[in-house]
Design a protein around this motif. Structure first.
Motif, PDB file in Angstrom:
ATOM      1  N   ILE A  96       0.832  -1.203   0.000  1.00 39.27           N
ATOM      2  CA  ILE A  96       0.000   0.000   0.000  1.00 39.27           C
ATOM      3  C   ILE A  96       0.866   1.252   0.000  1.00 39.27           C
ATOM      4  N   VAL A 118       1.942   2.096  -3.431  1.00 39.29           N
ATOM      5  CA  VAL A 118       0.897   2.725  -4.238  1.00 39.29           C
ATOM      6  C   VAL A 118       0.662   4.165  -3.797  1.00 39.29           C
ATOM      7  N   MET A 119       0.895   4.458  -2.535  1.00 44.07           N
ATOM      8  CA  MET A 119       0.651   5.803  -2.009  1.00 44.07           C
ATOM      9  C   MET A 119       1.537   6.866  -2.652  1.00 44.07           C
ATOM     10  N   ILE A 177      -3.069   9.383  -6.048  1.00 42.66           N
ATOM     11  CA  ILE A 177      -3.233   9.504  -4.599  1.00 42.66           C
ATOM     12  C   ILE A 177      -3.057  10.969  -4.185  1.00 42.66           C
ATOM     13  N   ALA A 216      -5.935   3.349  -2.645  1.00 42.41           N
ATOM     14  CA  ALA A 216      -4.637   2.678  -2.555  1.00 42.41           C
ATOM     15  C   ALA A 216      -4.770   1.166  -2.465  1.00 42.41           C
TER      16      ALA A 216
END
Length: 319
Positions: free
Chosen positions: A208, A211-212, A217, A235
Motif C-alpha cells: 500500500i 501505491v501511495m 493519490i 490505494a
C-alpha cells in the motif's frame, strides 16, 4: 480482449503441471537414496535372509528404480497411493481423514489471520511512521522472530497449564462435534496465526505504501478526502495483486508448514501422519504426503499468479 489473460493463465497452469512432475521425480529419487533397507526396517534385525528376499520381492524392491517410479506415478494418477508398509492400510483412505483435519486447522487460522493482517496493514499505513505504526510493526517483528515450537509451548503453558482454558492435546476424530473440534484447534490455530500474521501485515503495508506514491493519490489528497478513505478506496484496490500473492503464499504455508504445530499439539493431521511414518521408514506414505504438500503449494502459487494477472488493468484493458 481476454486472449492475453487466457494465454498467461494457460502458461501458468502448464508450468505448474511440469513443476509438479519434476517434484514427483525428486521426491521418488530422494526416498530411494535414503540409507538402510525398508524390508529390514519392517521385519527387524532378526529377520532371516529368505524372509527379507520374499518381502523385497513382494514390495517390488528388486525392480529397477525407473519402473517403480512409473508404477507409482501411474497409480497416483488413478487415485491409488499404495499401501502403508508399516500397517497395511490404504494410504489414500488414511490421507483423506488427515488432510481434512489439516485443512480445517489451516482454515481456522486463515479466517483470523488474513482479515486481521489486512486491517493491521491498513492501520499501519494510516498512521505511518507514528506510534501506532511502530507498535504494530514492532509486535509483528517480535512474533515472526519466534519459531512455531516456542509459540506453541508458550500457548500450552499459559492457556492449558496455567489458566486451563483450552486442552493441551488437540485430539479429534470424525465423531467429534463441531464446537468441540473448534475448541480443540484454538491453540494450534493461534500458533499458526501468529506465525503468518506478521509477514502478511508487513507485506500489505509495503504494497500500500508503494501505491501511495502515485499521482492519483496526490490528486485524491488535494480533493480533501480523508486519509483512511484514500487508503481504503484508492490505494488498497490498486495494491490488491501483491497482497493476494502474499496471502496465497501464507495459505500454502498454513497447509504445508503445519508439521511442527501438529506434532506439538498431537493433532491428527498430515504433518503428524508424515512424522509418524518417517520414524517407521514407511516410504510410500512419505512419498504420498510429500507429493500432496507439493501439489497444494504449487496450486496456491498458481492461484496467486492468476489473481495477479487478472488484477492487472493493463491486461484486462489492452490498448
Amino acid at each position: 480482449m481476454s486472449s492475453p489473460i487466457l494465454r498467461l493463465v494457460a502458461q501458468r497452469i502448464l508450468l505448474g503441471i511440469v513443476l509438479l512432475f519434476a517434484v514427483s521425480v525428486l521426491i521418488f529419487a530422494g526416498t530411494q537414496i535414503l540409507p538402510g533397507d525398508v524390508a529390514q526396517a519392517i521385519l527387524g534385525q532378526s529377520a532371516t535372509p529368505e524372509a527379507l528376499a520374499n518381502l523385497r520381492q513382494q514390495l517390488g524392491l528388486n525392480d529397477p528404480a525407473w519402473l517403480r517410479y512409473v508404477h507409482w506415478l501411474w497409480g497416483i494418477l488413478h487415485g491409488d497411493f499404495g499401501t502403508a508398509q508399516s500397517s497395511g492400510l490404504d494410504i489414500a483412505s488414511s490421507i483423506g481423514t488427515r488432510l481434512k483435519n489439516t485443512m480445517f486447522l489451516a482454515a481456522c487460522a486463515a479466517i483470523v489471520a488474513v482479515p486481521l493482517a489486512i486491517i493491521l496493514g491498513l492501520i499501519a499505513v494510516r498512521y505511518r511512521n507514528g506510534f501506532v505504526d511502530k507498535l504494530i510493526s514492532g509486535l509483528a517483528l517480535a512474533s515472526t522472530s519466534f519459531p512455531e515450537f516456542f509459540i506453541g509451548y508458550v500457548l500450552i503453558f499459559v492457556f492449558a497449564v496455567h489458566w486451563q482454558i483450552f486442552p493441551s492435546i488437540s485430539t479429534v476424530d470424525d465423531s467429534t462435534p463441531f464446537l468441540e473440534r473448534l475448541q480443540a484447534v484454538v491453540l494450534p490455530a493461534t500458533a499458526l496465526t501468529l506465525v503468518v500474521l506478521a509477514h502478511m501485515m508487513r507485506m500489505t503495508r509495503a504494497a500500500i505504501l508503494n501505491v501511495m506514491q502515485s499521482a492519483y493519490i496526490e490528486t485524491a489528497e488535494l480533493k480533501g478526502l480523508k486519509a483512511f478513505d484514500i487508503i481504503r478506496k484508492h490505494a488498497f484496490p490498486n495494491a490488491i495483486a501483491p497482497v493476494v500473492n502474499v496471502v496465497m503464499l501464507n495459505l500454502a504455508y498454513l497447509i504445508v508448514g503445519v508439521v511442527v504445530v501438529e506434532v506439538i499439539f498431537v493433532y491428527p493431521g498430515m504433518g503428524q501422519y508424515l512424522v509418524d511414518h518417517v520414524a517407521k521408514r514407511d516410504v510410500p506414505v512419505v512419498q504420498a504426503v510429500g507429493l500432496i504438500f507439493a501439489a497444494v503449494y504449487i496450486t496456491l502459487n498458481i492461484v496467486a499468479d492468476i489473481a495477479a494477472i487478472v488484477a492487472n488493468p493493463r491486461l484486462r484493458h489492452p490498448k
